[in-house]
Design an enzyme around this catalytic site. Structure first.
Site, PDB file in Angstrom:
ATOM      1  N   TYR A  68       0.828  -1.219   0.000  1.00  0.00           N
ATOM      2  CA  TYR A  68       0.000   0.000   0.000  1.00  0.00           C
ATOM      3  C   TYR A  68       0.859   1.265   0.000  1.00  0.00           C
ATOM      4  O   TYR A  68       0.501   2.266  -0.625  1.00  0.00           O
ATOM      5  CB  TYR A  68      -0.975  -0.020   1.180  1.00  0.00           C
ATOM      6  CG  TYR A  68      -2.228  -0.808   0.870  1.00  0.00           C
ATOM      7  CD1 TYR A  68      -2.387  -2.125   1.316  1.00  0.00           C
ATOM      8  CD2 TYR A  68      -3.236  -0.265   0.085  1.00  0.00           C
ATOM      9  CE1 TYR A  68      -3.517  -2.862   0.990  1.00  0.00           C
ATOM     10  CE2 TYR A  68      -4.380  -0.992  -0.242  1.00  0.00           C
ATOM     11  CZ  TYR A  68      -4.508  -2.290   0.200  1.00  0.00           C
ATOM     12  OH  TYR A  68      -5.629  -3.014  -0.136  1.00  0.00           O
ATOM     13  N   ASN A 103     -12.670   3.959  -6.661  1.00  0.00           N
ATOM     14  CA  ASN A 103     -11.239   4.226  -6.573  1.00  0.00           C
ATOM     15  C   ASN A 103     -10.858   4.784  -5.201  1.00  0.00           C
ATOM     16  O   ASN A 103     -11.663   5.487  -4.564  1.00  0.00           O
ATOM     17  CB  ASN A 103     -10.820   5.208  -7.672  1.00  0.00           C
ATOM     18  CG  ASN A 103     -11.131   4.653  -9.060  1.00  0.00           C
ATOM     19  OD1 ASN A 103     -11.280   3.432  -9.231  1.00  0.00           O
ATOM     20  ND2 ASN A 103     -11.280   5.531 -10.035  1.00  0.00           N
ATOM     21  N   VAL A 104      -9.640   4.505  -4.815  1.00  0.00           N
ATOM     22  CA  VAL A 104      -9.158   4.991  -3.508  1.00  0.00           C
ATOM     23  C   VAL A 104      -8.176   6.151  -3.698  1.00  0.00           C
ATOM     24  O   VAL A 104      -7.548   6.602  -2.746  1.00  0.00           O
ATOM     25  CB  VAL A 104      -8.490   3.833  -2.707  1.00  0.00           C
ATOM     26  CG1 VAL A 104      -9.524   2.781  -2.333  1.00  0.00           C
ATOM     27  CG2 VAL A 104      -7.322   3.204  -3.458  1.00  0.00           C
ATOM     28  N   HIS A 120     -15.096   2.383  -1.720  1.00  0.00           N
ATOM     29  CA  HIS A 120     -14.050   1.470  -1.232  1.00  0.00           C
ATOM     30  C   HIS A 120     -13.009   2.173  -0.384  1.00  0.00           C
ATOM     31  O   HIS A 120     -11.906   1.674  -0.209  1.00  0.00           O
ATOM     32  CB  HIS A 120     -13.384   0.755  -2.422  1.00  0.00           C
ATOM     33  CG  HIS A 120     -14.328  -0.139  -3.162  1.00  0.00           C
ATOM     34  ND1 HIS A 120     -14.044  -0.678  -4.397  1.00  0.00           N
ATOM     35  CD2 HIS A 120     -15.575  -0.582  -2.859  1.00  0.00           C
ATOM     36  CE1 HIS A 120     -15.054  -1.424  -4.796  1.00  0.00           C
ATOM     37  NE2 HIS A 120     -16.007  -1.373  -3.883  1.00  0.00           N
ATOM     38  N   CYS A 150      -1.067   1.830  16.682  1.00  0.00           N
ATOM     39  CA  CYS A 150      -2.131   2.807  16.980  1.00  0.00           C
ATOM     40  C   CYS A 150      -1.762   3.584  18.245  1.00  0.00           C
ATOM     41  O   CYS A 150      -1.300   3.006  19.235  1.00  0.00           O
ATOM     42  CB  CYS A 150      -3.441   2.035  17.195  1.00  0.00           C
ATOM     43  SG  CYS A 150      -4.763   3.030  17.898  1.00  0.00           S
ATOM     44  N   GLY A 190     -15.097   3.292 -16.808  1.00  0.00           N
ATOM     45  CA  GLY A 190     -13.855   2.637 -16.427  1.00  0.00           C
ATOM     46  C   GLY A 190     -13.963   1.611 -15.333  1.00  0.00           C
ATOM     47  O   GLY A 190     -13.081   1.524 -14.476  1.00  0.00           O
ATOM     48  N   SER A 192     -14.824  -2.679 -14.620  1.00  0.00           N
ATOM     49  CA  SER A 192     -15.096  -3.998 -15.209  1.00  0.00           C
ATOM     50  C   SER A 192     -16.464  -4.503 -14.793  1.00  0.00           C
ATOM     51  O   SER A 192     -16.974  -5.470 -15.336  1.00  0.00           O
ATOM     52  CB  SER A 192     -14.020  -4.990 -14.745  1.00  0.00           C
ATOM     53  OG  SER A 192     -13.994  -5.020 -13.321  1.00  0.00           O
TER      54      SER A 192
HETATM   55  N1  APR Z   1     -10.656   4.520 -19.884  1.00  0.00           N
HETATM   56  C1  APR Z   1     -11.768   3.877 -19.439  1.00  0.00           C
HETATM   57  N2  APR Z   1     -11.764   2.599 -18.992  1.00  0.00           N
HETATM   58  C2  APR Z   1     -10.577   1.958 -19.003  1.00  0.00           C
HETATM   59  C3  APR Z   1      -9.378   2.552 -19.460  1.00  0.00           C
HETATM   60  C4  APR Z   1      -9.449   3.894 -19.908  1.00  0.00           C
HETATM   61  N3  APR Z   1      -8.369   4.539 -20.367  1.00  0.00           N
HETATM   62  N4  APR Z   1      -8.375   1.624 -19.354  1.00  0.00           N
HETATM   63  C5  APR Z   1      -8.941   0.504 -18.837  1.00  0.00           C
HETATM   64  N5  APR Z   1     -10.261   0.699 -18.646  1.00  0.00           N
HETATM   65  C6  APR Z   1     -11.257  -0.238 -18.120  1.00  0.00           C
HETATM   66  C7  APR Z   1     -10.953  -1.700 -18.328  1.00  0.00           C
HETATM   67  O1  APR Z   1     -11.451  -2.135 -19.610  1.00  0.00           O
HETATM   68  C8  APR Z   1     -11.758  -2.336 -17.191  1.00  0.00           C
HETATM   69  O2  APR Z   1     -13.099  -2.574 -17.602  1.00  0.00           O
HETATM   70  O3  APR Z   1     -11.278  -0.061 -16.721  1.00  0.00           O
HETATM   71  C9  APR Z   1     -11.756  -1.254 -16.123  1.00  0.00           C
HETATM   72  C10 APR Z   1     -10.854  -1.576 -14.944  1.00  0.00           C
HETATM   73  O4  APR Z   1     -11.432  -2.699 -14.307  1.00  0.00           O
HETATM   74  P1  APR Z   1     -10.797  -3.195 -12.938  1.00  0.00           P
HETATM   75  O5  APR Z   1      -9.309  -3.230 -13.074  1.00  0.00           O
HETATM   76  O6  APR Z   1     -11.550  -4.436 -12.560  1.00  0.00           O
HETATM   77  O7  APR Z   1     -11.128  -2.020 -11.902  1.00  0.00           O
HETATM   78  P2  APR Z   1     -12.500  -1.765 -11.170  1.00  0.00           P
HETATM   79  O8  APR Z   1     -13.672  -2.114 -12.046  1.00  0.00           O
HETATM   80  O9  APR Z   1     -12.457  -0.392 -10.629  1.00  0.00           O
HETATM   81  O10 APR Z   1     -12.424  -2.813  -9.944  1.00  0.00           O
HETATM   82  C11 APR Z   1     -13.435  -2.717  -8.967  1.00  0.00           C
HETATM   83  O11 APR Z   1     -12.277  -4.315  -7.598  1.00  0.00           O
HETATM   84  O12 APR Z   1     -10.152  -4.945  -7.145  1.00  0.00           O
HETATM   85  C12 APR Z   1     -11.258  -4.357  -6.593  1.00  0.00           C
HETATM   86  O13 APR Z   1     -11.477  -2.730  -4.903  1.00  0.00           O
HETATM   87  C13 APR Z   1     -10.964  -2.943  -6.182  1.00  0.00           C
HETATM   88  O14 APR Z   1     -12.236  -0.917  -6.586  1.00  0.00           O
HETATM   89  C14 APR Z   1     -11.718  -2.093  -7.202  1.00  0.00           C
HETATM   90  C15 APR Z   1     -12.838  -3.015  -7.622  1.00  0.00           C
END
Ligand code: APR
Length: 252
Positions: A68, A103-104, A120, A150, A190, A192
């Site tokens: 982290y 996002n964090v 998150h 702590c 952005g 998945s």
């Molecule tokens: N613009 C838009 N989308 C994009 C880009 C971009 N330039 N580049 C990649 N992506 C997309 C990918 O196609 C994918 O669908 O962003 C997405 C990223 O997906 P993940 O990596 O799974 O991230 P996320 O969906 O935020 O994950 C959700 O899972 O791992 C945990 O806590 C973590 O908050 C996170 C959560």
């Protein structure tokens, strides 16, 4: 794509109530690796169970802590991209606008977005793993191999982020779910769409009659239920969408 952008803009009149759900993809063009993109995904180098879980932290607090701290350095080196700025501008063009992020990082806030709902948590705040007392991290603690103790109960300090298997902050989830029920547009950027419960928000909005717009270079679970799929990078698509929304206002 141009026609899709114009079509999407038609769904965002001035009086619209917009909920925007973002994921790691919105920060990708700021140089912050996403979680699941194979070539650079954060998880591809690490086993998520090793790191972002209470069990992983208990098993090896030093490994989790160093990971982290490495991510924090990455986030601090990043700047908001055109996609973050476009969302801050879009909020100014809509009567109601709630930004919900998985996002964090703080790139939305750096771009001028306000009242950002972090489902998150945030990698910029820390708390005790045992008594949950907030902890202010010193520069020395940042560079240490082990998490600090702590100041209240002497147990280990942890990042104030939601780990796998942990519940999300109920007030943030409640506010996001209520807004998703009531919005006229759900703009998803952005993500998945693989992680519950955030992944359910677009479905909640759709079932309540909202228009769902998905912005992602790749099709996926969200684009398959979206009314409009804007296939592309958010740093390119979002500024074009905001220009199209502003043009419609100007010609109205
Ligand atoms: N613009 C838009 N989308 C994009 C880009 C971009 N330039 N580049 C990649 N992506 C997309 C990918 O196609 C994918 O669908 O962003 C997405 C990223 O997906 P993940 O990596 O799974 O991230 P996320 O969906 O935020 O994950 C959700 O899972 O791992 C945990 O806590 C973590 O908050 C996170 C959560």
């Amino acid at each position: 794509m141009r026609e899709d952008i114009v079509r999407a803009a038609q769904f965002i009149p001035a009086d619209s109530a917009v909920v925007c759900l973002t994921g790691a993809g919105v920060s990708a063009e700021s140089g912050v690796p996403t979680f699941r993109d194979s070539q650079t995904g954060l998880w591809s180098r690490f086993d998520a169970e090793e790191l972002a879980t209470p069990e992983g932290f208990k098993r090896d607090p030093g490994l989790v802590w160093r990971w982290y701290m490495w991510r924090l350095e990455q986030l601090e080196a990043a700047s908001p991209n055109l996609g973050h700025h476009a969302l801050a501008e879009l909020a100014r063009l809509c009567e109601g606008f709630l930004l919900v992020t998985q996002n964090v990082d703080d790139l939305h806030e750096q771009a001028g977005s306000v009242d950002v709902l972090h489902l998150h948590g945030s990698l910029f705040s820390f708390r005790c793993a045992s008594c949950a007392a907030p902890h202010h991290l010193t520069a020395e603690q940042r560079g240490a191999d082990l998490p600090p103790a702590c100041g209240v109960c002497s147990e280990l300090v942890r990042p104030d982020v939601v780990w796998f298997g942990e519940s999300l902050p109920w007030d943030a989830v409640e506010e996001a779910a209520t807004a998703s029920h009531r919005c006229s547009v759900m703009l998803v950027v952005g993500t998945s769409g693989l992680v519950y419960p955030a992944s359910q928000l677009p479905l909640v909005a759709r079932q309540a009659g909202a228009t769902v717009i998905d912005v992602n270079p790749e099709p996926g679970p969200i684009s398959s239920i979206a009314d409009v799929f804007l296939q592309g990078k958010s740093g390119e698509v979002l500024p074009a969408l905001v220009r199209a929304v502003a043009d419609r206002r100007a010609s109205a």
